[in-house]
Design a protein around this motif. Structure first.
Motif, PDB file in Angstrom:
ATOM      1  N   UNK A   1       0.813  -1.204   0.000  1.00  0.00           N
ATOM      2  CA  UNK A   1       0.000   0.000   0.000  1.00  0.00           C
ATOM      3  C   UNK A   1       0.858   1.270   0.000  1.00  0.00           C
TER       4      UNK A   1
ATOM      5  N   UNK B   1      -3.175   3.798  -4.474  1.00  0.00           N
ATOM      6  CA  UNK B   1      -4.595   3.925  -4.797  1.00  0.00           C
ATOM      7  C   UNK B   1      -4.802   4.177  -6.284  1.00  0.00           C
TER       8      UNK B   1
ATOM      9  N   UNK C   1       3.035   2.384   2.197  1.00  0.00           N
ATOM     10  CA  UNK C   1       3.333   3.042   3.471  1.00  0.00           C
ATOM     11  C   UNK C   1       4.757   2.757   3.923  1.00  0.00           C
TER      12      UNK C   1
ATOM     13  N   UNK D   1       0.688   5.949  -0.315  1.00  0.00           N
ATOM     14  CA  UNK D   1      -0.637   5.338  -0.469  1.00  0.00           C
ATOM     15  C   UNK D   1      -1.397   5.930  -1.655  1.00  0.00           C
TER      16      UNK D   1
END
Lengths: 511, 310
Positions: free
Chosen positions: A55, A81, A57, A77
């Motif tokens: 993701x 996305x 992070x 992130x």
């Protein structure tokens, strides 16, 4: 083995180390389009670190990921996305003082204007059978509804891969069913799902494939539909698991009696207790289920003495204690462990020794003429650490520095080792790995066999069915009549819990 | 139209002027606190704004340049706070208190050669024909441009916090930095911006004291205005328009007690000087009685430092 063309995300040789810890070592697995893939492992096995790398992070030290065959190196992130990766977090990443639409907007790259967004939230929530009112404050929502907010936030971005980190720990069986229906619908539409959970039965009913991590390494893959829960658990733990053994002891006299207990909730958005009544005999375990926010915290406060009532409302070994505070109730023989480990059960910045003193001083006599008896306190803390296998560099370490599972073992052990007559525990194994959970449950059963009366408040039904003799449900501050566990079905329990809780709430809000 | 020697029109007009410094400083602190940062150094940033604004105005001869200088001075000091709390993760309360003391001392040093000088004048904005309309003239049209600017800033802060994405992100960071971080927002950068904005507004408020209210430089010129601004933020439940009401209330009480003193009131001066603070305590008690933090509308992560551990 797997068809190259259908692989959505491939992880190859990922390694991530932190000072002193190897979180992931040479992890390789792949997720196909539309697949529900389980990532299994105990606490600290490296699941969370792995998905955080997916993701954006956390950055891996070495190894690579490919997305549809192309290199995938998310730097944030936001990048993840926009590639098509969405994530539902274990501890909800929601903002209580903001409303649903605002929370959703924060998780999107380019949210539309609020009005349009609200309309889309309504549309998507209808489509997937997850009713949600965009204008409600998240702080007022039940746990199940909060999770819907997270899921809808993800769905609005048309994810290709949805990562779910322990999504069912706070849901009723009916809510789990709704969630699974949504997930199956998504999977049939081609969305891949990476599903992280301890709950093996769920994984068996939902997932197509499973990758098992232990101490940061992949130790195997399995077809969850063809394996038993026991096989999966043993791969995960790397040892044979023994379910807690119950020593059927004599049920003695009533040690804890609660009658007509009504108290107002001190918690904002809390639930008041209404005419709660039950008794627990020596050697007996009463399991109290219920969806989070139905009065569990208040019940613990009222039993532990943080909330007071008139003397006769709570009796320990026939002595009225309803008007006494926590320390006096401990002297009378009751120990209690609240749900919130950091801040309520333990003082985060104090050492384990100091934390041991805070609840054990009354029953273990850790003071000497008004002064703290440090050697005795240290010895007690060390005994708890040893007996409950708390993994820490030593008793001098601050409570905050322990992992959730280890701190849980410590706070539960600290109470159970005080030779109590009555034990009250809220969520004894929340966030604790399978092996540690089994040992905590065993310890609770052992105390019961030695003659303690035990009240276990939990949202984990399997746990309650495993250890409780009788079973009751808290629903909106009211306690159902306790029933013997033997012969209860999950469906009956679900109905006792009020069915798919929050569905009604959402509909009421719309009406 | 006088009541006990006090003219209400003049009272209202002068309370609007008296409120400008605390209103600006309170708005800046409101934004800072909405991002989850408690900066108790408002007093220090105000006085730095007062001296920097004063020096700039005296040398440039332009009050506008003075206000810009004041804002920059306040922002510069707030960046010291930002560095210590956001990068070095020091305790915000202690750092804020130290910032006040540091600002008081530094401003006194910088102002050594500026005692007794008159700064360039900041005049009324609108033509005299408007200002001479009875009642409405002095209250609505009679002010310098900073009074109008301060009200515009209230509207701007309200609108940005309520309706824009920037405001939403700011509130989210103040509500839960963990969740904001998990969603990919740069918590410390956003807080840094909020702190600097708060410093700039405090500096602007300070400059208004030394350039318009007094107008000259003396040591400790802000005389506790920063602390009142901090109280107003809580009084206002972190809402910009309520901050305006709060500032006018406090400004009004200040002006009123000065007027009462001048009018020879029989109430001892000390009681009058106490009154703004007594009102603060009363209001805070009433607002927080029986209800939780949710009712007070305080940002949930207020005063907590953020460190991305994992």
């Amino acid at each position: 083995m797997t068809d190259e063309r259908t692989v959505l995300l491939a992880v190859e040789g990922i390694t991530k180390t932190y000072p002193g810890v190897v979180a992931n070592s040479d992890v390789t697995f792949s997720i196909r389009r539309g697949e529900v893939h389980a990532l299994l492992g105990e606490n600290g096995a490296g699941k969370s670190t792995m998905v955080k790398m997916m993701y954006g992070l956390v950055k891996p030290d070495s190894g690579r990921m490919t997305w549809n065959g192309a290199a995938y190196t998310p730097g944030s992130p936001g990048e993840a996305r926009s590639t098509g990766v969405a994530m539902v977090f274990q501890h909800f990443s929601l903002f209580e003082a903001l409303n649903v639409a605002e929370n959703v907007a924060l998780g999107m790259e380019n949210p539309p204007p609020m009005k349009e967004l609200s309309a889309r939230i309504r549309a998507v929530s209808e489509e997937y059978g997850l009713p949600l009112d965009p204008s409600r404050m998240v702080g007022d929502l039940s746990a199940g509804e909060r999770q819907r907010v997270e899921i809808i936030r993800c769905l609005l971005q048309d994810p290709k891969l949805l990562i779910m980190d322990e999504p069912t720990s706070v849901l009723t069986p009916q809510e789990v069913e709704i969630l699974f229906k949504t997930l199956r619908q998504l999977s049939s539409e081609g969305t891949a799902i990476l599903y992280i959970s301890h709950k093996l039965e769920e994984i068996r009913s939902l997932c197509d494939a499973a990758t098992i991590l232990r101490r940061g390494k992949v130790v195997g893959t399995a077809d969850p539909r063809a394996s038993t829960a026991r096989e999966l658990a043993e791969m995960m733990v790397g040892a044979t698991l023994t379910p807690p053994a119950r020593r059927p002891g004599e049920k003695g006299k009533v040690m804890l009696g609660v009658s007509d207990l009504s108290v107002a909730s001190p918690i904002p958005f809390g639930t008041s207790l209404k005419n709660v009544a039950f008794t627990v005999a020596a050697g007996e375990v009463l399991g109290i289920a219920g969806v989070a926010g139905n009065g569990q915290d208040e019940l613990l406060l009222a039993l532990s003495g943080e909330l007071r009532a008139s003397p006769d409302r709570v009796r320990i070994d026939d002595a009225p204690v309803g008007d006494l505070g926590p320390i006096d109730r401990r002297r009378a023989g009751m120990v209690s462990a609240p749900e919130d480990r950091l801040g309520h059960a333990a003082a985060p910045d104090m050492s384990l020794i100091e934390n041991a003193f805070l609840t054990a001083q009354a029953r273990k006599g850790l003071t000497n003429k008004g002064f703290i008896d440090w050697p005795a306190t240290r010895a007690y803390a060390e005994a708890v650490i040893k007996d409950f296998d708390v993994r820490t560099p030593g008793a001098h370490v601050a409570a905050r520095a322990l992992s959730g599972g280890n701190l849980q073992k410590f706070v539960v052990g600290r109470e159970l080792m005080q030779a109590p007559k009555v034990i009250v525990i809220n969520q004894p194994t929340w966030g604790v790995d399978a092996a540690a959970a089994a040992s905590i449950r065993q310890a609770i059963l052992d105390r019961a066999a030695e003659g303690a009366a035990v009240v276990v408040i939990s949202q984990d039904l399997d746990e309650l069915l495993e250890i409780a003799d009788r079973f009751a449900v808290l629903n909106e501050g009211r306690l159902t009549q306790p029933r013997p566990v033997e012969g209860l079905t999950i469906d009956e329990i679900g109905l006792m819990m009020g069915g798919a809780h929050g569905m009604e709430v959402a509909h009421h809000a719309e009406a | 139209m006088d009541f006990g020697g006090i003219n209400p029109v003049i009272l209202i007009a002068s309370l609007m002027v008296a409120s400008v410094p605390i209103l600006l400083a309170a708005l800046g602190e409101l934004v800072t606190e909405k991002a989850g940062v408690l900066n108790l150094g408002v007093e220090g940033m105000m006085i730095m704004g007062a001296i920097c604004g004063f020096i700039t105005a005296v040398h440039s001869g332009s009050p506008v340049a003075g206000f810009v200088g004041g804002a920059l001075g306040g922002a510069a000091l707030s960046l010291v706070f930002a560095f210590v709390t956001q990068v070095l993760l020091a305790n915000q309360v202690a750092t804020g208190l130290a910032l006040t003391l540091f600002g008081l001392g530094l401003s006194s040093l910088m102002g050594q050669n500026y005692n007794g000088i008159k700064p360039p004048l900041t005049g009324a904005l609108l033509p005299a024909t408007l200002r001479e309309i009875p009642v409405v003239g002095p209250i609505v049209f009679g002010h310098d441009w900073m009074v109008y600017l301060s009200i515009l800033v209230v509207a701007a802060v309200w609108w940005v916090l309520k309706a824009t994405r920037l405001g939403l992100i700011l509130r989210a960071v103040g509500e839960s930095h963990e969740a904001a971080h998990a969603l990919g927002y740069r918590v410390r950068l956003i807080r840094l911006g909020a702190i600097a904005f708060g410093g700039a507004l405090a500096g602007l408020g300070g400059a208004y004291i030394s350039l318009v209210r007094v107008p000259q430089w003396v040591d400790g010129i802000t005389a506790g205005a920063g602390w009142i601004a901090l109280a107003i933020v809580v009084f206002a439940s972190w809402k910009p328009w309520r901050a305006l009401i709060g500032a006018y209330l406090f400004g009004g009480i200040t002006v009123l007690q000065l007027n009462l003193q001048a009018a020879g009131s029989r109430i001892p001066v000390e009681y009058l000087s106490m009154s703004p603070y007594l009102v603060t305590i009363l209001v805070l008690v009433i607002m927080s009685s029986g209800r939780g933090r949710a009712a007070l509308n305080a940002p949930a992560a207020l005063g907590q430092n953020f460190h991305a551990t994992r």
